[in-house]
Scaffold this motif. Sequence first.
Motif, PDB file in Angstrom:
ATOM      1  N   GLU A   1       0.671  -0.916   0.032  1.00  0.00           N
ATOM      2  CA  GLU A   1      -0.020  -0.187   0.253  1.00  0.00           C
ATOM      3  C   GLU A   1       1.060   1.127   0.070  1.00  0.00           C
ATOM      4  OE1 GLU A   1      -3.723   2.028   2.912  1.00  0.00           O
ATOM      5  OE2 GLU A   1      -3.125  -0.065   3.019  1.00  0.00           O
TER       6      GLU A   1
ATOM      7  N   CYS B   1       0.921   3.970  -2.265  1.00  0.00           N
ATOM      8  CA  CYS B   1       1.172   5.368  -2.749  1.00  0.00           C
ATOM      9  C   CYS B   1       2.615   6.372  -3.232  1.00  0.00           C
ATOM     10  CB  CYS B   1       0.813   5.864  -0.728  1.00  0.00           C
ATOM     11  SG  CYS B   1      -0.416   5.313  -0.444  1.00  0.00           S
TER      12      CYS B   1
ATOM     13  N   ASP C   1       2.629   8.423  -6.768  1.00  0.00           N
ATOM     14  CA  ASP C   1       2.199   9.927  -6.557  1.00  0.00           C
ATOM     15  C   ASP C   1       3.199  10.824  -5.951  1.00  0.00           C
ATOM     16  OD1 ASP C   1      -0.168   9.224  -7.142  1.00  0.00           O
ATOM     17  OD2 ASP C   1      -1.106   8.978  -5.225  1.00  0.00           O
TER      18      ASP C   1
END
Length: 257
Positions: free
Chosen positions: A173, A177, A180
């Motif tokens: 996860e 992230c 970005d």
Amino acid sequence: GLVLVKNPHLDLMEEDVLYHLDLGTKTHNLPAMFGDIKFVCVGGSPNRMRAFAQFMRRELGLAAAGEDVPDICAGSDRYAMYRAGPVLSISHGMGIPSISIMLHELIKLLHHAKCRDVTIIRIGTSGGLGIEAGSVVITDTAVDSSFQPRFEQVVLDDVVVRSTELDKDLAEELLACSRDIPDFPTLIGHTMCTYDFYEGQGRLDGALCSFSSEKKLEYLRRAYDAGVRNIEMESTAFAALCGLCGLKGESCHFHLL
């Protein structure tokens, strides 16, 4: 989802004093102060964790112009603790003994506060191994100096061995992230934890050095082949304590050089 403590002696205590955090079950209303905490971020330096808390307060729209963030542990000179809404930011010092003391008291704090579904992330710097400077390493497994996924703790005169695997779903996860934020190359790898900054990490510039540069490079090549991508001094204790106490934990390190 509750944070577990595995110590039957705590039930027999009239008061639990979290000495190094300057908190206690009688002196503070821990559920009121911390019951809604969902994320805990820990790192070595008090100044860094204060800056992180200020950053989180701005990101969450909680900070007024010029407003400072108070140190919850101001009565102690061991650790610093700051809050930004559901995020707790705490310093842990350097090395396994320092982070272990903090984690014992933090875990009891979260337990007494009746926190649920807490995610804890260690953020800090490390030495990279075969990766680009400025990279972020997300740890899948913390390993010792022999590249084994274990944390050895001497309890009385017994050597207790504990697992050091971290939450792999959380690692994925966090990696997602990171896409970005293109400025920081991010990867998942093993993190090697040592008990020493100089000889323990193969440095040649300490007060003592008992090996050659050739021996150092041969060891680091073996570490890389075993999946190690960075080296620091806290991850095995962090992973072991989080795993035993039901905390979803992960460790992210910024490679400086």
